[in-house]
Design a protein around this motif. Structure first.
Motif, PDB file in Angstrom:
ATOM      1  N   HIS A 724      40.751  36.691  46.429  1.00 63.66           N
ATOM      2  CA  HIS A 724      40.203  37.437  47.563  1.00 63.66           C
ATOM      3  C   HIS A 724      38.818  37.971  47.282  1.00 63.66           C
ATOM      4  CE1 HIS A 724      44.176  37.350  49.428  1.00 63.66           C
ATOM      5  NE2 HIS A 724      44.626  37.596  48.217  1.00 63.66           N
ATOM      6  N   GLY A 725      37.991  37.232  46.585  1.00 63.40           N
ATOM      7  CA  GLY A 725      36.650  37.741  46.313  1.00 63.40           C
ATOM      8  C   GLY A 725      35.649  36.614  46.333  1.00 63.40           C
ATOM      9  N   HIS A 726      34.445  36.964  46.695  1.00 62.94           N
ATOM     10  CA  HIS A 726      33.420  35.933  46.760  1.00 62.94           C
ATOM     11  C   HIS A 726      32.608  35.858  45.491  1.00 62.94           C
ATOM     12  CE1 HIS A 726      34.040  34.839  50.972  1.00 62.94           C
ATOM     13  NE2 HIS A 726      34.408  36.106  51.120  1.00 62.94           N
ATOM     14  N   ASN A 727      32.549  36.956  44.772  1.00 63.28           N
ATOM     15  CA  ASN A 727      31.800  36.962  43.526  1.00 63.28           C
ATOM     16  C   ASN A 727      32.727  36.524  42.391  1.00 63.28           C
ATOM     17  OD1 ASN A 727      30.366  37.458  41.263  1.00 63.28           O
ATOM     18  ND2 ASN A 727      29.865  39.589  41.758  1.00 63.28           N
ATOM     19  N   VAL A 728      32.586  35.278  42.011  1.00 64.92           N
ATOM     20  CA  VAL A 728      33.548  34.712  41.060  1.00 64.92           C
ATOM     21  C   VAL A 728      33.556  35.501  39.749  1.00 64.92           C
ATOM     22  CG1 VAL A 728      34.275  32.633  39.878  1.00 64.92           C
ATOM     23  CG2 VAL A 728      33.153  32.460  42.085  1.00 64.92           C
ATOM     24  N   VAL A 729      32.368  35.892  39.291  1.00 62.23           N
ATOM     25  CA  VAL A 729      32.301  36.628  38.027  1.00 62.23           C
ATOM     26  C   VAL A 729      33.111  37.919  38.122  1.00 62.23           C
ATOM     27  CG1 VAL A 729      30.780  37.794  36.412  1.00 62.23           C
ATOM     28  CG2 VAL A 729      30.059  35.659  37.475  1.00 62.23           C
ATOM     29  N   ASN A 730      32.922  38.612  39.215  1.00 63.48           N
ATOM     30  CA  ASN A 730      33.639  39.866  39.361  1.00 63.48           C
ATOM     31  C   ASN A 730      35.145  39.629  39.482  1.00 63.48           C
ATOM     32  OD1 ASN A 730      34.805  42.171  41.209  1.00 63.48           O
ATOM     33  ND2 ASN A 730      33.025  42.983  40.116  1.00 63.48           N
ATOM     34  N   VAL A 731      35.509  38.582  40.169  1.00 59.22           N
ATOM     35  CA  VAL A 731      36.941  38.304  40.304  1.00 59.22           C
ATOM     36  C   VAL A 731      37.541  37.993  38.930  1.00 59.22           C
ATOM     37  CG1 VAL A 731      38.655  36.806  41.343  1.00 59.22           C
ATOM     38  CG2 VAL A 731      36.674  37.504  42.660  1.00 59.22           C
ATOM     39  N   ILE A 732      36.786  37.241  38.146  1.00 61.69           N
ATOM     40  CA  ILE A 732      37.293  36.964  36.796  1.00 61.69           C
ATOM     41  C   ILE A 732      37.473  38.278  36.037  1.00 61.69           C
ATOM     42  CG2 ILE A 732      36.763  35.911  34.570  1.00 61.69           C
ATOM     43  CD1 ILE A 732      35.266  33.746  35.996  1.00 61.69           C
ATOM     44  N   LEU A 733      36.487  39.132  36.170  1.00 63.47           N
ATOM     45  CA  LEU A 733      36.514  40.366  35.386  1.00 63.47           C
ATOM     46  C   LEU A 733      37.664  41.281  35.770  1.00 63.47           C
ATOM     47  CD1 LEU A 733      32.811  41.443  35.046  1.00 63.47           C
ATOM     48  CD2 LEU A 733      34.396  40.841  33.244  1.00 63.47           C
ATOM     49  N   VAL A 734      37.845  41.457  37.081  1.00 62.21           N
ATOM     50  CA  VAL A 734      38.849  42.452  37.458  1.00 62.21           C
ATOM     51  C   VAL A 734      40.204  41.837  37.710  1.00 62.21           C
ATOM     52  CG1 VAL A 734      37.169  44.045  38.396  1.00 62.21           C
ATOM     53  CG2 VAL A 734      38.210  42.336  39.882  1.00 62.21           C
ATOM     54  N   ASP A 735      40.257  40.514  37.798  1.00 57.60           N
ATOM     55  CA  ASP A 735      41.549  39.947  38.134  1.00 57.60           C
ATOM     56  C   ASP A 735      41.985  38.864  37.150  1.00 57.60           C
ATOM     57  OD1 ASP A 735      43.831  39.210  39.357  1.00 57.60           O
ATOM     58  OD2 ASP A 735      42.989  38.993  41.347  1.00 57.60           O
ATOM     59  N   PHE A 736      41.282  37.729  37.174  1.00 55.64           N
ATOM     60  CA  PHE A 736      41.734  36.626  36.310  1.00 55.64           C
ATOM     61  C   PHE A 736      41.797  37.044  34.852  1.00 55.64           C
ATOM     62  CE2 PHE A 736      39.652  33.939  39.739  1.00 55.64           C
ATOM     63  CZ  PHE A 736      40.841  33.696  40.373  1.00 55.64           C
ATOM     64  N   ARG A 737      40.761  37.732  34.432  1.00 49.84           N
ATOM     65  CA  ARG A 737      40.759  38.200  33.048  1.00 49.84           C
ATOM     66  C   ARG A 737      40.670  39.719  33.003  1.00 49.84           C
ATOM     67  NH1 ARG A 737      39.983  34.130  29.247  1.00 49.84           N
ATOM     68  NH2 ARG A 737      39.505  35.733  27.744  1.00 49.84           N
ATOM     69  N   GLY A 738      41.425  40.352  33.894  1.00 50.35           N
ATOM     70  CA  GLY A 738      41.396  41.807  33.969  1.00 50.35           C
ATOM     71  C   GLY A 738      41.834  42.460  32.666  1.00 50.35           C
ATOM     72  N   PHE A 739      42.662  41.747  31.938  1.00 52.49           N
ATOM     73  CA  PHE A 739      43.165  42.285  30.678  1.00 52.49           C
ATOM     74  C   PHE A 739      42.011  42.561  29.711  1.00 52.49           C
ATOM     75  CE2 PHE A 739      46.590  41.823  27.294  1.00 52.49           C
ATOM     76  CZ  PHE A 739      47.224  42.970  27.712  1.00 52.49           C
ATOM     77  N   ASP A 740      41.059  41.647  29.701  1.00 51.46           N
ATOM     78  CA  ASP A 740      39.882  41.849  28.855  1.00 51.46           C
ATOM     79  C   ASP A 740      39.141  43.110  29.264  1.00 51.46           C
ATOM     80  OD1 ASP A 740      40.146  39.716  27.214  1.00 51.46           O
ATOM     81  OD2 ASP A 740      38.763  38.410  28.301  1.00 51.46           O
ATOM     82  N   THR A 741      38.999  43.255  30.576  1.00 54.74           N
ATOM     83  CA  THR A 741      38.239  44.394  31.060  1.00 54.74           C
ATOM     84  C   THR A 741      38.945  45.695  30.725  1.00 54.74           C
ATOM     85  OG1 THR A 741      37.528  42.963  32.831  1.00 54.74           O
ATOM     86  CG2 THR A 741      37.087  45.298  33.083  1.00 54.74           C
ATOM     87  N   MET A 742      40.252  45.667  30.790  1.00 55.06           N
ATOM     88  CA  MET A 742      41.002  46.846  30.407  1.00 55.06           C
ATOM     89  C   MET A 742      40.698  47.189  28.948  1.00 55.06           C
ATOM     90  SD  MET A 742      44.996  47.396  31.188  1.00 55.06           S
ATOM     91  CE  MET A 742      45.666  47.242  29.559  1.00 55.06           C
ATOM     92  N   GLY A 743      40.673  46.170  28.121  1.00 55.94           N
ATOM     93  CA  GLY A 743      40.315  46.398  26.721  1.00 55.94           C
ATOM     94  C   GLY A 743      38.905  46.935  26.602  1.00 55.94           C
TER      95      GLY A 743
END
Lengths: 778, 120, 494, 141
Positions: A724-743
């Motif tokens: 549900h996002g147009h900015n792929v980088v942001n979607v990766i950060l908060v969703d696909f690889r949200g675990f990394d961001t949490m770290g």
């Protein structure tokens, strides 16, 4: 058998408690266990002498490890000695330690040692044997260091531990090799593999490793020195561990393994030479000692040499002699040690020069010492006599250089006769001396030596019993049925009898003229005793100094040297890899790939490089920060140019924040000085230049081939429908690889905590000073 | 451009390590910062450069039209930048405190915890 | 999943309630107890059901971040939980109020979380993130207190560890550039299929250096003896027990799952590295005269043993290495905690200023002696078994020199540990040493309790070396058959 | 040291910056931006405020301890992962509501996550800045 062994360890823990509540009887109570084991062993004797008793406990799936026991003639003999002497020693210790606060600990250690030693002689598995072997080393270490307040004791304990422990490790390697080569880890099964073992290319290494283990444990030259050193231990310990039992472990091991490994020339040569050198060295050095215990210790070294010689010889007669001597020696040497201890206890000295005419004051002692001394000297009617007869017989029928061997054995035996006289005639006969604080020792101190001495006589008078016992042991050593024919008194004059007589006469003569020997002995002493011992001392003393030098050289505290190690190691590994395994290849079409560079990109590159150069040259903080900023912003522009606006944004903001932080934090620091000499600068430039070149090369090589990234397309396709996002980088950060961001935010949070604590929590401020100094708080 | 950037990255590495080999604590930090740039840029370059558009899905579309920049390394670098920032901030403060404790910027003075013989 | 989330939640709650010392303690203990249960549950499940994997965010495996629990990982999580709990209990009695107020407990929790993450993640970049979490938490713990020695140690610690981060990132970049993958299982497949034009072995060297620094291998370990002895003992203990092990763990993962193209070469290098590590580490231990410094160097030398097991690269050796890992985690933590008690009752860490503890504290003497002997590999304690296994493996391969080095190191370890024994326990205390105040009973319980528990565990491993070995054997099998791992993550596809 | 111009400018800019920060957060999912940059923006606002007035007043304006911000931010991120867990999916599984809220767009666990990021970044930056400024003040004394 497991129960017997375990009982020792378990009761060891109870001993201090018992000693606390019943200080007077504790030793005797503790003696009940070995006594019980002794009785149980006698019960098992019939089986042991026949087929043997086997016990197997599944323990561990580790390759080669089982907990199995085997009671045969040899282990029966040893176990009887261990438990029998053990019981007497504990009673003796009870009297010896009377009134001392830490007596309980001594009983505990003695019991633990006894259990280990029992385990050692009963074990049928190579690894299990080794385990008990090491346990005896450890308990011995603690016992030698009993008077730990004294530097001498601590040093002796450590010395013994390092020597026997080191030997033990060699032994472990040897045992593992035996197991690997023969494919069996059970000692009982080894004899069948004798051929495999002896034909193996590893036979010699195995033998040498075994030699290291056995020789160090049984105080053979050149490892003999730890044993006299160990005499700093209380006398019960010396009598038990360092004469009757533990030092026999090496001998036992050789005896045990001789059916599998013995009988070869290498075996004979190795052990006979070792044994003979030790026999003579120990024997003659014993003549020089003034301290009773040291004299006995050297004499023990000598006896062990004798046993090793016999095992090296490996004939049937030698096996018989070894078994007989093993038994006789345990009895008389144990008794003599206990006598020495009792005299020490009574008179406060062990100095032979200060002791004379004690027979009047200590008649029981004189009796015990007399019995033991006679046995030691090899006088008929006593156990020692028969042993000596067999020793000479073995020598005479050895084949090979009979006379040389006989002569050497004779020389060794003469020394025993002298020691026997020292321990009897010299101290008990003559006019009695007066001691200031003389108090006659009680029955507890005499029971042990008296029983042992009497046993020596009894065994001499009951040849059948002795023959059965020793014969069964000899069978295990020889690896084939053996029957010993013994006699109370010889009925005909044999060469052996003549040799025995010669030994005694020579011994008596030598005893009378012993002062004449002094210069000789001094020479021997310096050469042989001090040689290996000094070497050892120098090694052990020098080791920490050497280690310190090496360590300080590496761990020199200079961070730049550590970084250099890392970079150096890295480049070295790469160089080796590329040389020996082929490099990463050469990228193709470099010029063509370079050609697509556009003008504004070129400018950017030049700016970044200029910034870098400026960073490296910077000698004020301001230049440094500004140049770093240039490089950082340059990087951000690269991100913009190549389709990464998010990155550029973050880089810009971080960069700004970073510069602010840099200024805030560091503006108080003084300007930097150029500290490194030109040569260092040059060296560092070359090394780091190489490192940079490596990275450049790797990038070019890797980018040479097109990349098909399954991730790239998947994310691009999934981002809108699934994320549900147009900015792929942001979607990766908060969703696909949200675990990394949490770290990532966790790292940030912790960094904040750390910084906060660093700035606010300081030693010496308010009530927080406890956290100070290098010693810190627990 | 790849070639040029590869050289830049190599230079960043070299400079970063070079700065770490100096005796000054401040230069040490500078070296670490440079290494940070270097590894970020490396990830970026090694996953292939493109001058094409950023990975944004156009309004109304469901997928990004080729050619576009690989979003994966961008996300990684973002994470790495932020983490690197946290660590650098900590390192900065640490250096300042170390400077206060040792009273010098010279790293060769910072040896007491390694060499017991140098400890008072 | 839970082993990561539980400490995380507790740490978050602690941070929200900043400054509430009592609550922090409570949360930390609750967190570590929870972690322990979660770890136990995880290990049982993995042991019964095989490798588990969980896709975070429910994004399919190679795209999202996947967490994988196999036996090696689950065992390590359990180790982290055990040591974590012991250290936290110990901390409640040994830590000064100031440190407690400045976030000690959440830091420990985050450190534990980072470890569990590193043990369980199946994504290379995610592993990097966990490494950084551990790194920042350990920085903060190391520097917490701000004494000069701590600051000095921290400077070296962070400089070399940030170097690791750079190497690690570079390596990740290279791997992504070569394969377009970050998922470790996918990487494993891609690298196995990689053509000769791909410089896989060269990239392996980058990782070898990165994790070599983390694991404290020669000649990359210098940060460790510079820093480990400076923070409070509880912190040292958790560092000593666990932190370097994460490096070893990562090294083993990389060199069993990813870099097995040229084992003759890469593992040969590791073998040499292991031997040098053992030797130089133990020399350092012999050289030093301060308990924690001696222990620090002994960590290094024994890391060598573990890497050795990896380098031999066969089931027996790896099983031995894993057993060694378990043993060493526990024993090292115990020894550091004991050294803390020694300092508490004896007033110092330096051998020259200690003495007479054998007489005054026989119980403590035993508590030191047993783990010290276990560390030296004296049978039948826990250190002996893996050593025996490794020795067999070495001799089977005919590596005589290596076997000799390993045995020598074992002897020298014993020597260095007995120097502590002789110096601190046997010899008499030098004149003028003030005996610290006696402990209150609560303090005593909190200090001795964890030590006793860890010691009991050591003894359990010693006696029941069989089951422990069986477990590590299965772990080693999983490591050496990465196919299982790949299938568990990516499914049965190609 | 505090100049009037700075104070006045801050008064004006401060709310604007906060608004912009919120904007960055919300648009982040579709265009460059997001919680991280947004957080930095908000933090800068408070930092500016602190420089213009004093740390104490900036802390007052924040009304919460910076640690609480960090903690709550992390908690948001943590909680955003839970719904999935309860729904039987793995941790961090995204959940979207169908309700469309004006300005914000669709409510989702992902937004909560990004808000968490923002809060952490604000908390962290301000913790550092405040601590540093206070340490400076103390050292000057």
């Amino acid at each position: 058998m497991l129960n017997a062994v375990l009982a020792g360890f378990v009761l060891a823990f109870a001993a201090p408690q018992v000693a606390r509540h019943l200080p007077r009887q504790a030793g005797t109570i503790a003696a009940l266990l070995p006594a019980g084991i002794f009785v149980w062993l006698l019960n098992q004797a019939e089986m042991a002498l026949g087929p043997g008793v086997v016990e197997r406990w599944p323990w561990s799936p580790l390759p080669g490890v089982t907990l199995s026991f085997h009671l045969d003639g040899l282990s029966l003999l040893m176990a009887l000695i261990i438990s029998g002497v053990g019981a007497l020693i504990l009673i003796y210790a009870g009297a010896y330690m009377q009134g001392q606060a830490q007596a309980g600990r001594l009983y505990a250690l003695l019991l633990a040692f006894m259990a280990s030693m029992l385990g050692l002689v009963l074990a049928d598995n190579l690894i299990a044997l080794f385990i008990f072997w090491e346990l005896t080393s450890i308990t011995s270490f603690l016992l030698i260091g009993w008077h730990y307040q004294e530097e001498r004791s601590r040093a002796a304990a450590l010395q013994a531990l390092i020597v026997t422990g080191g030997g033990g490790l060699a032994l472990l390697a040897g045992l593992v090799l035996i197991g690997l080569v023969s494919g069996t880890w059970e000692i009982a099964g080894l004899a069948a593999q004798a051929g495999t073992l002896q034909d193996s290319g590893l036979y010699l290494p195995i033998l040498l490793l075994l030699w290291l283990g056995a020789a160090s444990k049984s105080a053979q030259f050149p490892f003999h020195f730890w044993l006299p050193g160990a005499m700093v231990a209380p006398t019960p310990v010396s009598a038990y561990l360092h004469s009757a039992t533990m030092v026999k472990a090496g001998v036992y091991l050789l005896a045990r393994l001789s059916p599998a490994l013995g009988g070869t020339q290498e075996w004979s040569l190795l052990f006979m030479v070792t044994g003979l050198v030790t026999l003579l060295l120990g024997g003659w050095l014993s003549l020089k000692q003034d301290d009773m215990k040291r004299m006995l210790a050297y004499s023990t070294v000598s006896s062990l040499g004798l046993l090793v010689t016999l095992l090296g010889l490996g004939t049937k007669l030698a096996a018989e002699a070894a078994a007989l001597y093993l038994l006789a020696h345990a009895l008389f040497k144990g008794a003599l040690f206990m006598v020495a201890g009792a005299i020490d206890h009574a008179s406060g000295t062990r100095d032979l020069r200060r002791l004379r005419g004690l027979a009047g004051a200590l008649p029981t002692g004189a009796l015990a010492a007399g019995l033991a001394g006679l046995s030691m000297a090899g006088i008929p009617l006593l156990a020692g006599f028969a042993a000596k007869e067999f020793i000479y017989e073995a020598a005479l029928f050895s084949g090979g250089s009979v006379w040389l061997l006989t002569l050497l054995l004779l020389a060794g035996n003469v020394a025993f006769v002298v020691v026997a006289q020292q321990m009897t005639l010299r101290i008990f006969s003559g006019a009695s001396l007066r001691f200031e604080h003389f108090h006659a020792p009680g029955v507890g101190l005499w029971a042990g030596p008296l029983v042992l001495g009497a046993l020596g006589l009894a065994l001499g008078l009951l040849p059948e019993v002795t023959a059965t016992l020793a014969g069964a042991a000899a069978r295990a050593i020889y690896g084939a049925p053996v029957t010993i024919h013994l006699f109370v008194l010889p009925d005909s004059v044999t060469p052996m009898l003549l040799l025995s007589a010669l030994t005694i006469v020579a011994g008596i003569l030598l005893y009378r003229r012993r002062t004449k020997l002094e210069p000789w002995l001094n020479w021997l002493d310096q050469g042989a005793r001090l040689g290996p011992e000094n070497a050892f001392r120098r090694l052990v003393g020098g080791l920490p100094r050497f280690a310190e030098r090496v360590t300080d050289m590496q761990q020199n505290g200079r961070l730049r040297s550590y970084v250099m190690w890392v970079v150096g190691a890295w480049l070295l590994l790469l160089a080796l890899t590329w040389l020996l395994r082929g490099g990463p290849g050469v990228p193709s079409d470099l010029l063509a790939r370079l050609a697509d560079l556009r003008f504004h990109e070129l400018v950017l590159v030049v700016v970044i490089l200029a910034g870098l150069a400026s960073v490296m040259q910077a000698n004020t903080l301001l230049t440094l920060i500004v140049s770093l900023g240039v490089v950082g912003f340059g990087t951000a522009i690269v991100f913009i140019l190549f389709g990464a606006p998010d990155l550029a944004m973050t880089q810009f903001s971080i960069e700004t924040l970073g510069v602010i932080l840099f200024v805030l934090v560091l503006y108080r620091l003084p300007g930097m000085v150029r500290l490194s000499p030109r040569r260092t600068v040059l060296r560092d430039s070359v090394v780091t230049g190489l490192a940079g070149a490596v990275v450049t090369l790797m990038i070019l090589v890797i980018t040479d081939v097109p990349l098909v990234s399954p991730l790239k397309t998947w994310f691009a396709d999934a981002s809108e429908p699934l994320g549900h996002g147009h900015n792929v980088v942001n979607v990766i950060l908060v969703d696909f690889r949200g675990f990394d961001t949490m770290g990532e935010i966790t790292v940030l949070g912790i960094a904040a905590i750390g910084i906060f604590a660093l700035l606010k929590l300081r030693p010496g401020r308010g009530g927080e000073s406890k956290a100070g100094d290098g010693e810190g708080r627990t | 451009m790849e070639v040029a950037l590869a050289i830049v990255i190599g230079a960043l590495y070299a400079a970063g390590l070079y700065m770490m080999l100096r005796r000054s604590m401040v230069k040490l930090i500078a070296g670490l910062v440079l290494l940070g740039y270097a590894s970020n840029l490396l990830i970026f370059v090694v996953s292939r450069l493109t001058r094409a558009s950023p990975p944004l899905v156009p309004e109304g579309a469901h997928s990004v039209a080729e050619p576009f920049a690989d979003p994966v390394p961008q996300a990684l670098i973002l994470t790495a930048i932020v983490i690197g920032f946290g660590l650098q901030a900590f390192a900065l403060v640490l250096v300042r405190r170390a400077f206060q404790a040792v009273n010098s910027d010279d790293l060769d003075q910072v040896t007491a915890s390694d060499r017991p013989d140098l400890q008072a | 999943m839970l082993p990561i989330l539980i400490p995380f939640l507790m740490a978050i709650l602690s941070i929200i309630n900043w400054g509430n010392r009592v609550l922090h303690r409570f949360l930390a203990l609750a967190g570590s107890v929870g972690l322990l249960f979660a770890a136990l549950a995880l290990l049982t499940t993995v042991s019964e059901q095989g490798i588990l994997s969980s896709n975070t965010g429910d994004w399919p495996a190679p795209f999202g971040i996947v967490l994988v629990a196999d036996l090696p990982g689950a065992i390590m999580v359990l180790m982290a939980a055990i040591v974590g709990l012991a250290v936290l209990v110990y901390s409640t009695a040994s830590l000064d109020e100031a440190r407690e107020r400045f976030g000690y407990y959440p830091l420990i929790l985050i450190l534990l979380m980072g470890m569990c993450g590193a043990f369980l993640t199946g994504d290379l970049f995610n592993l990097y993130v966990w490494f950084e979490i551990m790194l920042i938490a350990s920085f903060a713990l190391l520097a917490l207190g701000g004494s000069r020695a701590q600051l000095e140690g921290s400077v070296k610690y962070f400089a070399l560890n940030l170097l690791v981060s750079a190497f690690f990132l570079t390596g990740i970049g290279f791997l992504y550039g070569m394969t377009g993958s970050l998922n470790m299982a996918a990487l494993a497949q891609a690298l196995r299929a990689a053509g000769p034009e791909q410089p896989v072995t060269t990239v392996a060297i980058f990782f070898m250096i990165a994790f070599g620094i983390k694991a404290a291998m020669f000649p990359l370990y210098f940060w460790l003896p510079a820093s480990y002895h400076t923070p409070p003992v509880a912190v040292s203990a958790i560092f000593a027990g666990l932190l370097t092990k994460v490096g070893v763990y990562a090294m083993i993962r990389m060199f069993t799952l990813l870099f097995v193209q040229d084992t003759a070469w890469t593992h040969g290098l590791l073998l040499v590295g292991a031997a040098l590590t053992m030797l130089s580490g133990v020399l350092g231990a012999v050289a030093r005269r301060e308990i924690r410094r001696i222990l620090s160097f002994n960590i290094i030398s024994h890391i060598g043993y573990i890497v050795l097991g990896l380098a031999l690269y066969r089931p027996l050796a790896l099983a031995g290495a894993w057993l060694y890992l378990i043993h060493h985690v526990i024993v090292m933590a115990t020894l550091f905690l004991v050294s803390g008690i020694v300092q508490r009752v004896g007033g110092s860490f330096r051998l020259a200023r200690l003495g007479g503890l054998y007489q005054r504290h026989p119980g403590l003497a035993l508590l030191f002696l047993l783990p010290a002997l276990a560390l030296s590999g004296v049978p039948p304690l826990s250190g002996f078994w893996p050593k025996l296994v490794l020795l067999q493996a070495m001799l089977q391969d005919g590596l005589w020199l290596l076997a000799a080095i390993a045995l020598l190191v074992s002897l020298l370890t014993l020597f260095s540990m007995m120097r502590i024994w002789v110096g601190a326990f046997w010899s008499q205390a030098p004149a003028g040493v003030v005996t610290p105040a006696p402990m209150a009973s609560v303090e005593r319980r909190m200090l001795y309790g964890p030590v006793l528990a860890l010691l009991a565990l050591t003894i359990a491993i010693s006696v029941f070396s069989g089951p422990a070995f069986e477990l590590t054997q299965r772990a080693a099998e999983q490591l050496l058959n990465p196919q299982q791992y790949i299938v568990a993550v990516l499914g049965e596809s190609p | 040291m505090t100049s009037i111009i700075l104070v006045v400018a801050t008064r004006l800019i401060f709310p604007l910056m906060l608004m912009f920060s919120l904007f960055l957060l919300l648009r982040g999912h579709d265009a460059p931006g997001g919680g991280f940059v947004g957080g930095l923006m908000a933090a800068s606002a408070f930092a500016l405020f602190a420089f213009a007035t004093s740390v104490t007043r900036a802390r007052d304006a924040l009304r919460r301890s910076t640690f609480r911000l960090i903690g709550v931010g992390l908690l948001f991120a943590f909680i955003s992962g839970l719904p999935g867990l309860f729904a039987g999916s793995p941790f961090l599984t995204a959940m979207w509501t169908s309700a469309e809220v004006p300005v914000i767009g669709k409510l989702s666990s992902v937004l909560l996550f990004d808000t968490g990021v923002l809060l952490v970044v604000v908390g962290v930056t301000l913790t550092i800045v405040f601590a540093m400024a206070e340490a400076d003040e103390e050292e000057e004394e």
